[in-house]
Design a protein around this motif. Structure first.
Motif, PDB file in Angstrom:
ATOM      1  N   MET A  82       0.877  -1.137   0.047  1.00  0.00           N
ATOM      2  CA  MET A  82       0.069   0.276   0.018  1.00  0.00           C
ATOM      3  C   MET A  82       0.723   1.175  -0.323  1.00  0.00           C
ATOM      4  SD  MET A  82      -2.907  -1.032   2.486  1.00  0.00           S
ATOM      5  CE  MET A  82      -1.797  -0.983   4.007  1.00  0.00           C
ATOM      6  N   LEU A  85      -0.606   6.332   0.873  1.00  0.00           N
ATOM      7  CA  LEU A  85      -1.804   6.183   1.750  1.00  0.00           C
ATOM      8  C   LEU A  85      -2.495   7.482   2.194  1.00  0.00           C
ATOM      9  CD1 LEU A  85      -0.184   3.126   3.851  1.00  0.00           C
ATOM     10  CD2 LEU A  85      -2.478   3.057   2.849  1.00  0.00           C
ATOM     11  N   ASP A  89      -7.963   5.561   3.883  1.00  0.00           N
ATOM     12  CA  ASP A  89      -7.744   3.959   3.868  1.00  0.00           C
ATOM     13  C   ASP A  89      -7.731   3.376   5.257  1.00  0.00           C
ATOM     14  OD1 ASP A  89      -4.985   5.169   1.448  1.00  0.00           O
ATOM     15  OD2 ASP A  89      -6.881   3.823   0.988  1.00  0.00           O
ATOM     16  N   VAL A 117      -4.027   5.813   9.225  1.00  0.00           N
ATOM     17  CA  VAL A 117      -3.400   6.728   8.468  1.00  0.00           C
ATOM     18  C   VAL A 117      -3.624   8.153   8.943  1.00  0.00           C
ATOM     19  CG1 VAL A 117      -3.038   7.517   6.134  1.00  0.00           C
ATOM     20  CG2 VAL A 117      -3.496   5.271   6.221  1.00  0.00           C
TER      21      VAL A 117
END
Length: 119
Positions: A82, A85, A89, A117
Motif C-alpha cells: 500500500m 496512503l 484508507d 493513516v
C-alpha cells in the motif's frame, strides 16, 4: 484446520506506505482466489484487491494505482503493498482465501489487522 494470519498493519502518516502479509496454514493442497477486504466501524466490509491462482488481478477503484496485490504460492501467502496512503484508507484489513479440500471449496478469513493513516 486452515488458518489465515495477517501481519504488517500499523500507524503511518498520509503519503506513507505499508505492506500487509497474510499466511495460510493447515492442511492446504492449493489455494484458489485470495483477496483483501477492509472495514471501518459502522460500514460494510468492502473489497480492496483480489488475485486468482493464475495471477489475474483486480482492484477497487479507490486503490487502483496505489495498492499492489501479489502472492507466493509456495508460501501460501498473499501480500498487499500500500503506497500513497490516505486517511480514508484507515480500516481493519482482512485477508480472504478460497481453499479447496476433498469435499469442496471453503471461504476463510483472517482475524484482521488495523491500518491507521494520520493526516
Amino acid at each position: 484446520q486452515v488458518q489465515l494470519v495477517e501481519s504488517g498493519g500499523g500507524l503511518v502518516q498520509a503519503g506513507g506506505s505499508l505492506r500487509l502479509s497474510c499466511a495460510a496454514s493447515g492442511s492446504i493442497f492449493s489455494i484458489n482466489h485470495m483477496a483483501w477486504y477492509r472495514q471501518v466501524p459502522g460500514k460494510q466490509r468492502e473489497f480492496v484487491a483480489g488475485i486468482t491462482s493464475d495471477g489475474d488481478i483486480n482492484y477497487a477503484g479507490s486503490v487502483k494505482g496505489r495498492f499492489t496485490i501479489s502472492r507466493d504460492n509456495a508460501k501460501n501467502t498473499v501480500y498487499l503493498q500500500m503506497n500513497s496512503l490516505k486517511p480514508e484508507d484507515t480500516a481493519v484489513y482482512y485477508c480472504n482465501a478460497d481453499i479447496p479440500d476433498y469435499s469442496g471449496s471453503f471461504d476463510y478469513w483472517g482475524q484482521g489487522t488495523q491500518v491507521t493513516v494520520s493526516s
